[in-house]
Design a protein around this motif. Structure first.
Motif, PDB file in Angstrom:
ATOM      1  N   ILE A  38      -3.240   1.992  29.023  1.00  0.00           N
ATOM      2  CA  ILE A  38      -4.326   1.156  29.539  1.00  0.00           C
ATOM      3  C   ILE A  38      -5.116   0.691  28.320  1.00  0.00           C
ATOM      4  CG2 ILE A  38      -6.373   1.044  30.993  1.00  0.00           C
ATOM      5  CD1 ILE A  38      -5.157   3.454  32.556  1.00  0.00           C
ATOM      6  N   GLN A  39      -4.940  -0.553  27.956  1.00  0.00           N
ATOM      7  CA  GLN A  39      -5.554  -1.150  26.777  1.00  0.00           C
ATOM      8  C   GLN A  39      -5.256  -0.295  25.543  1.00  0.00           C
ATOM      9  OE1 GLN A  39      -9.640  -1.976  27.822  1.00  0.00           O
ATOM     10  NE2 GLN A  39      -9.049  -3.814  28.952  1.00  0.00           N
ATOM     11  N   PHE A  40      -6.263   0.289  24.913  1.00  0.00           N
ATOM     12  CA  PHE A  40      -6.053   1.055  23.683  1.00  0.00           C
ATOM     13  C   PHE A  40      -5.913   2.555  23.940  1.00  0.00           C
ATOM     14  CE2 PHE A  40     -10.555   0.617  24.403  1.00  0.00           C
ATOM     15  CZ  PHE A  40     -11.052   1.896  24.192  1.00  0.00           C
ATOM     16  N   MET A  41      -5.752   2.930  25.214  1.00  0.00           N
ATOM     17  CA  MET A  41      -5.609   4.337  25.582  1.00  0.00           C
ATOM     18  C   MET A  41      -4.265   4.584  26.257  1.00  0.00           C
ATOM     19  SD  MET A  41      -9.396   5.231  27.024  1.00  0.00           S
ATOM     20  CE  MET A  41      -9.407   3.904  28.204  1.00  0.00           C
ATOM     21  N   ILE A  42      -3.807   5.817  26.174  1.00  0.00           N
ATOM     22  CA  ILE A  42      -2.576   6.229  26.850  1.00  0.00           C
ATOM     23  C   ILE A  42      -2.943   7.408  27.747  1.00  0.00           C
ATOM     24  CG2 ILE A  42      -0.221   7.069  26.573  1.00  0.00           C
ATOM     25  CD1 ILE A  42      -0.441   5.954  23.627  1.00  0.00           C
ATOM     26  N   VAL A  43      -2.691   7.267  29.035  1.00  0.00           N
ATOM     27  CA  VAL A  43      -2.957   8.333  29.997  1.00  0.00           C
ATOM     28  C   VAL A  43      -1.623   9.014  30.287  1.00  0.00           C
ATOM     29  CG1 VAL A  43      -3.826   8.902  32.292  1.00  0.00           C
ATOM     30  CG2 VAL A  43      -4.872   7.027  30.986  1.00  0.00           C
ATOM     31  N   VAL A  44      -1.604  10.332  30.123  1.00  0.00           N
ATOM     32  CA  VAL A  44      -0.359  11.089  30.270  1.00  0.00           C
ATOM     33  C   VAL A  44      -0.535  12.171  31.334  1.00  0.00           C
ATOM     34  CG1 VAL A  44       1.377  12.475  29.061  1.00  0.00           C
ATOM     35  CG2 VAL A  44       0.136  10.686  27.822  1.00  0.00           C
ATOM     36  N   LEU A  45       0.312  12.144  32.335  1.00  0.00           N
ATOM     37  CA  LEU A  45       0.334  13.158  33.383  1.00  0.00           C
ATOM     38  C   LEU A  45       1.368  14.216  33.004  1.00  0.00           C
ATOM     39  CD1 LEU A  45      -0.566  14.066  36.242  1.00  0.00           C
ATOM     40  CD2 LEU A  45       1.369  12.755  37.123  1.00  0.00           C
ATOM     41  N   THR A  46       0.970  15.505  33.107  1.00  0.00           N
ATOM     42  CA  THR A  46       1.874  16.602  32.735  1.00  0.00           C
ATOM     43  C   THR A  46       2.035  17.583  33.890  1.00  0.00           C
ATOM     44  OG1 THR A  46       0.136  18.095  31.946  1.00  0.00           O
ATOM     45  CG2 THR A  46       1.002  16.491  30.351  1.00  0.00           C
ATOM     46  N   GLU A  47       2.916  18.526  33.680  1.00  0.00           N
ATOM     47  CA  GLU A  47       3.006  19.674  34.579  1.00  0.00           C
ATOM     48  C   GLU A  47       1.655  20.385  34.558  1.00  0.00           C
ATOM     49  OE1 GLU A  47       5.542  20.419  36.455  1.00  0.00           O
ATOM     50  OE2 GLU A  47       7.191  19.299  35.536  1.00  0.00           O
ATOM     51  N   LYS A  48       1.363  21.207  35.584  1.00  0.00           N
ATOM     52  CA  LYS A  48       0.110  21.958  35.630  1.00  0.00           C
ATOM     53  C   LYS A  48       0.000  22.826  34.375  1.00  0.00           C
ATOM     54  CE  LYS A  48      -2.774  24.804  38.448  1.00  0.00           C
ATOM     55  NZ  LYS A  48      -2.843  26.100  38.989  1.00  0.00           N
ATOM     56  N   VAL A  67       0.241  17.447  14.508  1.00  0.00           N
ATOM     57  CA  VAL A  67       1.046  16.457  13.779  1.00  0.00           C
ATOM     58  C   VAL A  67       0.140  15.425  13.117  1.00  0.00           C
ATOM     59  CG1 VAL A  67       2.836  14.691  13.975  1.00  0.00           C
ATOM     60  CG2 VAL A  67       3.069  16.837  15.233  1.00  0.00           C
ATOM     61  N   ASP A  68      -0.973  15.082  13.755  1.00  0.00           N
ATOM     62  CA  ASP A  68      -1.982  14.199  13.165  1.00  0.00           C
ATOM     63  C   ASP A  68      -1.444  12.809  12.835  1.00  0.00           C
ATOM     64  OD1 ASP A  68      -4.578  13.624  12.293  1.00  0.00           O
ATOM     65  OD2 ASP A  68      -4.133  14.219  10.238  1.00  0.00           O
ATOM     66  N   TYR A  69      -0.967  12.117  13.863  1.00  0.00           N
ATOM     67  CA  TYR A  69      -0.497  10.743  13.690  1.00  0.00           C
ATOM     68  C   TYR A  69      -1.676   9.836  13.338  1.00  0.00           C
ATOM     69  CZ  TYR A  69       3.952  11.991  15.887  1.00  0.00           C
ATOM     70  OH  TYR A  69       5.170  12.549  16.174  1.00  0.00           O
ATOM     71  N   PRO A  70      -1.510   8.933  12.383  1.00  0.00           N
ATOM     72  CA  PRO A  70      -2.637   8.073  11.978  1.00  0.00           C
ATOM     73  C   PRO A  70      -3.104   7.128  13.077  1.00  0.00           C
ATOM     74  CG  PRO A  70      -0.620   7.409  10.859  1.00  0.00           C
ATOM     75  CD  PRO A  70      -0.314   8.678  11.605  1.00  0.00           C
ATOM     76  N   GLU A  71      -2.221   6.736  13.989  1.00  0.00           N
ATOM     77  CA  GLU A  71      -2.605   5.804  15.048  1.00  0.00           C
ATOM     78  C   GLU A  71      -3.386   6.474  16.182  1.00  0.00           C
ATOM     79  OE1 GLU A  71       0.524   6.666  14.034  1.00  0.00           O
ATOM     80  OE2 GLU A  71       1.979   6.192  15.588  1.00  0.00           O
ATOM     81  N   VAL A  72      -3.446   7.799  16.188  1.00  0.00           N
ATOM     82  CA  VAL A  72      -4.170   8.534  17.219  1.00  0.00           C
ATOM     83  C   VAL A  72      -5.573   8.851  16.709  1.00  0.00           C
ATOM     84  CG1 VAL A  72      -4.252  10.654  18.592  1.00  0.00           C
ATOM     85  CG2 VAL A  72      -2.061   9.516  18.186  1.00  0.00           C
ATOM     86  N   GLU A  97      -4.837  -1.933  20.770  1.00  0.00           N
ATOM     87  CA  GLU A  97      -3.870  -2.012  21.867  1.00  0.00           C
ATOM     88  C   GLU A  97      -2.442  -1.964  21.338  1.00  0.00           C
ATOM     89  OE1 GLU A  97      -4.537  -4.954  24.943  1.00  0.00           O
ATOM     90  OE2 GLU A  97      -6.702  -4.861  24.597  1.00  0.00           O
ATOM     91  N   GLU A  98      -2.205  -2.596  20.188  1.00  0.00           N
ATOM     92  CA  GLU A  98      -0.864  -2.615  19.608  1.00  0.00           C
ATOM     93  C   GLU A  98      -0.422  -1.201  19.216  1.00  0.00           C
ATOM     94  OE1 GLU A  98      -3.410  -4.650  18.558  1.00  0.00           O
ATOM     95  OE2 GLU A  98      -2.692  -6.454  19.578  1.00  0.00           O
ATOM     96  N   GLU A  99      -1.340  -0.435  18.603  1.00  0.00           N
ATOM     97  CA  GLU A  99      -1.013   0.941  18.246  1.00  0.00           C
ATOM     98  C   GLU A  99      -0.750   1.774  19.498  1.00  0.00           C
ATOM     99  OE1 GLU A  99      -4.208   2.379  15.766  1.00  0.00           O
ATOM    100  OE2 GLU A  99      -3.193   1.711  13.943  1.00  0.00           O
ATOM    101  N   ALA A 100      -1.534   1.545  20.534  1.00  0.00           N
ATOM    102  CA  ALA A 100      -1.347   2.275  21.794  1.00  0.00           C
ATOM    103  C   ALA A 100       0.014   1.968  22.405  1.00  0.00           C
ATOM    104  CB  ALA A 100      -2.470   1.944  22.768  1.00  0.00           C
ATOM    105  N   GLN A 101       0.413   0.700  22.386  1.00  0.00           N
ATOM    106  CA  GLN A 101       1.717   0.311  22.931  1.00  0.00           C
ATOM    107  C   GLN A 101       2.849   0.985  22.153  1.00  0.00           C
ATOM    108  OE1 GLN A 101       2.488  -1.503  25.687  1.00  0.00           O
ATOM    109  NE2 GLN A 101       4.610  -0.958  25.279  1.00  0.00           N
ATOM    110  N   ALA A 102       2.760   0.918  20.829  1.00  0.00           N
ATOM    111  CA  ALA A 102       3.803   1.517  19.992  1.00  0.00           C
ATOM    112  C   ALA A 102       3.848   3.036  20.175  1.00  0.00           C
ATOM    113  CB  ALA A 102       3.576   1.154  18.524  1.00  0.00           C
ATOM    114  N   PHE A 103       2.679   3.667  20.282  1.00  0.00           N
ATOM    115  CA  PHE A 103       2.662   5.119  20.431  1.00  0.00           C
ATOM    116  C   PHE A 103       3.147   5.547  21.814  1.00  0.00           C
ATOM    117  CE2 PHE A 103       1.006   9.438  20.524  1.00  0.00           C
ATOM    118  CZ  PHE A 103       1.486   9.873  19.299  1.00  0.00           C
TER     119      PHE A 103
END
Length: 151
Positions: free
Chosen positions: A91-101, A114-119, A136-142
């Motif tokens: 969602i725009q410049f954010m990534i929402v991730v659903l996981t197991e409980k 890991v400390d990715y520079p785009e995060v 947004e571009e970094e979010a898409q790539a990540f």
């Protein structure tokens, strides 16, 4: 040999060879024409911030701290993503991730290591976490990188 040359050689040697003890390191240095004491090598290890890791062959060896972050930590992140992640949505410049409980903090802990520079930041709940990127571009790539880790 000057200190910076010796330390450069040490970095090269531990990258090319599975060296697990100071004695092995001293032997490799001697084979390369460097005479040093155990105290000097111990100081070099501390200054270079070398760590001992278990490599893919289950051998204990010296590694540069960044090597560990770049390989071992990323492998652990990839494993956690495969095991825990159910859905990824950008969602725009954010990534929402659903996981197991109880999986969100597991993945974000490795992601932070890991400390990715785009995060720019991560925010974790119980079964959902958000990755905030700078653009947004970094979010898409990540997001695509995370999807690849799931495969």
């Amino acid at each position: 040999m000057k200190k910076n040359q010796r330390q450069s050689l040490i970095r090269q040697l531990i990258t090319e060879h599975a060296i697990g003890t100071q004695e092995e390191l001293l032997n490799h240095l001697q084979m390369n024409g460097v005479n040093a004491t155990q105290a000097t090598i111990s100081r070099d290890i501390r200054e270079l911030k070398l760590v001992k890791i278990q490599d893919e062959n289950k051998q204990i060896r010296y590694a540069l701290f960044n090597q560990q972050a770049d390989s071992l930590m990323e492998d652990r992140l990839r494993s956690a993503v495969k095991r825990e992640v159910l859905r990824i949505q950008r969602i725009q410049f954010m990534i929402v991730v659903l996981t197991e409980k109880d999986g969100a903090d597991v993945v974000t802990n490795w992601l932070d290591e890991v400390d990715y520079p785009e995060v720019a930041a991560t925010i974790a709940g119980v079964d959902t976490f958000i990755i905030i990127c700078r653009t947004e571009e970094e979010a898409q790539a990540f997001a695509e990188k995370l999807e690849q880790m799931r495969e």
